[in-house]
Design an enzyme around this catalytic site. Structure first.
Site, mmCIF file in Angstrom:
data_model
loop_
_atom_site.group_PDB
_atom_site.id
_atom_site.type_symbol
_atom_site.label_atom_id
_atom_site.label_comp_id
_atom_site.label_asym_id
_atom_site.label_seq_id
_atom_site.Cartn_x
_atom_site.Cartn_y
_atom_site.Cartn_z
ATOM 1 N N ALA A 121 5.566 3.174 -9.439
ATOM 2 C CA ALA A 121 6.964 3.523 -9.701
ATOM 3 C C ALA A 121 8.020 2.828 -8.848
ATOM 4 C CB ALA A 121 7.142 5.035 -9.563
ATOM 5 N N ALA A 122 7.680 2.319 -7.659
ATOM 6 C CA ALA A 122 8.725 1.739 -6.793
ATOM 7 C C ALA A 122 9.309 0.465 -7.425
ATOM 8 C CB ALA A 122 8.139 1.422 -5.429
ATOM 9 N N PRO A 123 10.602 0.215 -7.190
ATOM 10 C CA PRO A 123 11.526 0.954 -6.321
ATOM 11 C C PRO A 123 12.196 2.164 -6.984
ATOM 12 C CG PRO A 123 12.615 -0.986 -7.177
ATOM 13 C CD PRO A 123 11.190 -1.053 -7.668
ATOM 14 N N LYS A 126 12.613 2.500 -13.262
ATOM 15 C CA LYS A 126 12.062 3.109 -14.472
ATOM 16 C C LYS A 126 11.894 4.618 -14.301
ATOM 17 C CE LYS A 126 9.789 -1.157 -16.001
ATOM 18 N NZ LYS A 126 10.278 -2.019 -14.906
ATOM 19 N N ARG A 149 7.296 1.209 0.180
ATOM 20 C CA ARG A 149 7.968 1.174 -1.122
ATOM 21 C C ARG A 149 8.141 2.585 -1.682
ATOM 22 N NH1 ARG A 149 8.303 -3.090 -4.426
ATOM 23 N NH2 ARG A 149 7.303 -2.041 -6.178
ATOM 24 N N CYS A 242 5.988 -7.954 -15.752
ATOM 25 C CA CYS A 242 7.073 -8.935 -15.750
ATOM 26 C C CYS A 242 6.471 -10.317 -15.543
ATOM 27 C CB CYS A 242 8.133 -8.611 -14.699
ATOM 28 S SG CYS A 242 7.504 -8.489 -13.010
#
Length: 494
Positions: A121-123, A126, A149, A242
């Site tokens: 989940a970091a940062p 989302k 993080r 990504c």
């Protein structure tokens, strides 16, 4: 500047004209896109995008551009403005987020009342996007394996005033043993080689190698396998990266659905500029290792690619997977058991603070005017008090960074409210408020940690500081002086 082996791979994958357009998108004259996502949880009117958008236009004017096509709360902005250095940012009115990165949550389609896991989940872009869609109802568990993080993730959850999120610093394996079949929806924004961020992040360029791509693909396989165990039958899992690497995208999905026949790729409507994944990107080696299945290959084509030469954003990949079966009702099931409420003498101190500081509705003694409810489990974590969201599991045996909404600290016979509580409140919830304009010297002095003097003597004690009516922190009033309680670690000069 691009790695030679990366360029060679993409040249072999893409037709000549498309390859040239793709490479040109990394050039010095190519556009870089910036966006922010409005946090409607902070709106004075329920979920009012237009309200906050209007405020931002007053500040930034023509620096705000068109809406992000795949995110209803997303707005592009001109890089000549600096929305990250503004009081509204500190008040959590928006989150600065790369536009393509907003797409996975759009297709996850979170709903109020659901049980959702953001596994990597970091940062927090989302996770906070999911939380806005959930409107404070249900539970969001946001996990990050890297502790530093995870701290950043926790701070962003706090800044946006989110009340129903539990932040963990766990391994996917440990979570899979605790939460088997528990979640309605899971987001796996997997650690990847970062090729899609080459033109934004120089570190991604220096760390890239074919070996790293392969290592990422192996890690993604393990993460997906573990995530699948935690999804309820009938649930939805969104996988995203990504990167452009087929080994981490099309091939990752192919391997997964071959080995998990109860999961199927969903066909989803695409926004302008998006395109479906390419079956030709699945290598012969991948097919040989996992078995060639024509039906599965066709499923992989339903996944989605975002190319930087085809839309206003960076490179991204996403896939929506649904698990077979009917959604199970787990409303009465809490993994690890429920958290015990705080001791009565501690709750009594907190209740005294609530009566003195907050305004409640005529119909309910534990719900504020804006709907912030203190009727749920309030539990103690050391000398800290937290408000548990619905379905929150026991914190025993988990590495917890933020177990629910942090309410504050019990200090002997008094209670000191947290910064998180201030940001979760609306001005109408507080007995005492001190409001300052976003362009005033007062709000800048407040964010810098200075004591403020005002001509107002009304009220005393804990005072909610607001910027143009939006909560930003606490102060304590004594006569005309406001003693600053903005956290030292967050103080800035703007």
């Amino acid at each position: 500047m691009l790695p030679e082996l990366f360029v060679d791979r993409m040249k072999n994958l893409l037709p000549k004209e498309e390859f040239e357009a793709f490479i040109d998108s990394f050039g010095d004259t190519s556009e870089r896109y910036h966006a922010l996502r409005i946090n409607t949880l902070k709106a004075k009117e329920e979920n009012s995008f237009e309200e906050i958008k209007g405020k931002l236009y007053e500040c930034f004017g023509e620096g705000l551009l068109e809406q992000v096509p795949w995110e209803e709360n997303g707005i592009y902005y001109d890089d000549r403005i600096s929305p990250g250095k503004h009081p509204y940012h500190e008040a959590g009115l928006y989150y600065i987020q790369e536009p393509s990165a907003m797409a996975p949550v759009h297709f996850l389609d979170p709903k109020p009342g659901e049980k959702i896991l953001d596994l990597c989940a970091a940062p927090g872009g989302k996770s906070t996007q999911i939380a806005v869609r959930m409107q404070g109802k249900g539970i969001l568990i946001s996990n990050e394996i890297n502790r530093d993080r995870a701290k950043i993730l926790s701070l962003n959850v706090e800044r946006l005033g989110i009340t129903n999120c539990m932040v963990l610093n766990e391994t996917p394996r440990n979570l899979s043993e605790r939460f088997e079949g528990f979640f309605d929806k899971i987001l796996v924004d997997a650690p990847c080689s970062g090729e899609g961020m080459f033109r934004k992040n120089a570190v991604a360029l220096t760390e890239w190698s074919p070996e790293n791509v392969e290592n990422c693909a192996l890690r993604q396989k393990e993460i997906l396998d573990l995530a699948s165990k935690m999804l309820s039958p009938g649930g939805v899992l969104v996988y995203s990266t990504c990167t452009f690497a087929p080994a981490e995208n099309e091939e990752s999905i192919y391997r997964f659905i071959v080995n998990h026949p109860d999961f199927h790729v969903q066909d989803i409507p695409l926004a302008e500029g998006m395109e479906n994944a390419r079956e030709a990107f699945i290598s012969k080696k991948c097919l040989e290792e996992n078995g060639e299945d024509t039906a599965k290959i066709q499923e992989v084509k339903k996944a989605v690619r975002l190319w930087p030469h085809k839309l206003s954003g960076e490179g991204h990949f996403l896939c929506v997977l649904k698990r077979d079966g009917e959604r199970l009702s787990t409303d009465s099931y809490v993994p690890g058991g429920k958290n015990l409420p705080a001791k009565k003498e501690i709750l009594k101190i907190f209740e005294t603070f609530l009566k003195e500081t907050l305004v409640f509705t005529e119909d309910s003694a534990n719900t504020t005017k804006s709907g912030l409810c203190f009727g749920k489990t309030i539990f103690q974590f050391g000398d800290q008090l937290y408000l548990a969201p619905d379905y929150m599991p026991s914190i025993n045996g988990l590495k917890v960074m933020r177990p629910g909404l942090h309410l504050g600290t019990v200090k002997k016979d008094r209670f000191e409210p947290s910064h998180a509580l201030a940001l979760a409140m609306k001005a109408e919830d507080a007995v005492n408020t001190a409001d300052f304009s976003e362009n005033s010297s007062d709000i800048r002095q407040y964010l810098n940690g200075q004591t403020l003097r005002t001509g107002d003597k009304s009220g005393k004690g804990w005072t909610l500081v607001t910027v143009d009516g939006y909560s930003i922190g606490w102060a304590k009033r004594a006569d005309t002086m406001l003693k600053n309680h903005y956290p030292k670690g967050l103080r800035i000069n703007i």
